[in-house]
Write a protein that holds these residues in place. Sequence first.
Motif, PDB file in Angstrom:
ATOM      1  N   THR A 139       1.017  -1.284   0.155  1.00 54.89           N
ATOM      2  CA  THR A 139       0.132  -0.028   0.457  1.00 54.89           C
ATOM      3  C   THR A 139       0.690   1.414  -0.100  1.00 54.89           C
ATOM      4  O   THR A 139       1.771   1.317   0.526  1.00 54.89           O
ATOM      5  CB  THR A 139      -0.890   0.034   1.257  1.00 54.89           C
ATOM      6  OG1 THR A 139      -1.968  -1.301   1.037  1.00 54.89           O
ATOM      7  CG2 THR A 139      -2.066   1.096   1.606  1.00 54.89           C
ATOM      8  N   THR A 197       0.689  -4.345   2.622  1.00 54.13           N
ATOM      9  CA  THR A 197      -0.284  -4.915   2.460  1.00 54.13           C
ATOM     10  C   THR A 197      -0.904  -5.371   4.029  1.00 54.13           C
ATOM     11  O   THR A 197      -2.502  -5.687   4.237  1.00 54.13           O
ATOM     12  CB  THR A 197      -1.606  -4.629   0.940  1.00 54.13           C
ATOM     13  OG1 THR A 197      -0.754  -3.711   0.451  1.00 54.13           O
ATOM     14  CG2 THR A 197      -3.163  -4.425   1.159  1.00 54.13           C
ATOM     15  N   GLU A 221      -2.706   0.858  -4.582  1.00 49.90           N
ATOM     16  CA  GLU A 221      -1.922  -0.439  -4.256  1.00 49.90           C
ATOM     17  C   GLU A 221      -0.982  -0.888  -5.523  1.00 49.90           C
ATOM     18  O   GLU A 221      -1.388  -0.615  -6.290  1.00 49.90           O
ATOM     19  CB  GLU A 221      -2.727  -1.554  -3.819  1.00 49.90           C
ATOM     20  CG  GLU A 221      -3.026  -0.937  -2.658  1.00 49.90           C
ATOM     21  CD  GLU A 221      -4.625  -2.250  -1.937  1.00 49.90           C
ATOM     22  OE1 GLU A 221      -4.438  -3.177  -2.223  1.00 49.90           O
ATOM     23  OE2 GLU A 221      -4.941  -2.302  -0.527  1.00 49.90           O
ATOM     24  N   THR A 263      -4.423   6.792  -0.668  1.00 51.47           N
ATOM     25  CA  THR A 263      -4.335   5.359  -0.749  1.00 51.47           C
ATOM     26  C   THR A 263      -3.429   4.725  -2.070  1.00 51.47           C
ATOM     27  O   THR A 263      -4.810   4.575  -2.746  1.00 51.47           O
ATOM     28  CB  THR A 263      -4.009   4.316   0.396  1.00 51.47           C
ATOM     29  OG1 THR A 263      -6.033   4.423  -0.289  1.00 51.47           O
ATOM     30  CG2 THR A 263      -4.395   4.913   1.381  1.00 51.47           C
TER      31      THR A 263
END
Length: 173
Positions: A113, A160, A127, A125
Amino acid sequence: MPTHIPAPVRLGAAVLLLLTATACGGGHGHTPDELDAMIADSVRDGGPGSGPAVDAGDTVFDPDLLLCTPAVDTAGVPGGDAWRTEAPRTAVGEGPVELGLLPPEDVEPTAVTVTVRTPGDDLHTLETDTAPGEWSHVRYPEKGGSDLAAGVYTVLWSDTATGTPLTCDGFEV
């Protein structure tokens, strides 16, 4: 003048008070060195179930030094401080910007993340997935985003699955 005390430090103080109260109440069976280690572990880990030990809101990138403070504690992180990052090293005029992460050769593939803290303290955020020894890149902002606010952006990379901070970087607009 109000002082901001980071959450891990507040937690460490609470643990110290609890351990001190327990010690005064009747034997806890731990030496002072063991208590110090327990407090250090609690501060580093952020306590049970509390997420990352370094909060993106507490970490700030310094574009003059090319460092984040407080530094990400890599104790217990697979690959330690061998994670490498890419970000613009001179102030950019507009976005989007490309951010990169290179995990060490000896770590397992993982999802990461990317938390970007804007000059206005907003958190965004993204990913991506990583592979050992291969660069992974994200573009910030993901969509559009040529109009970035002037100032310093802090970029915190974390695992993450666990929320464990891996490394920090940043850039300036």
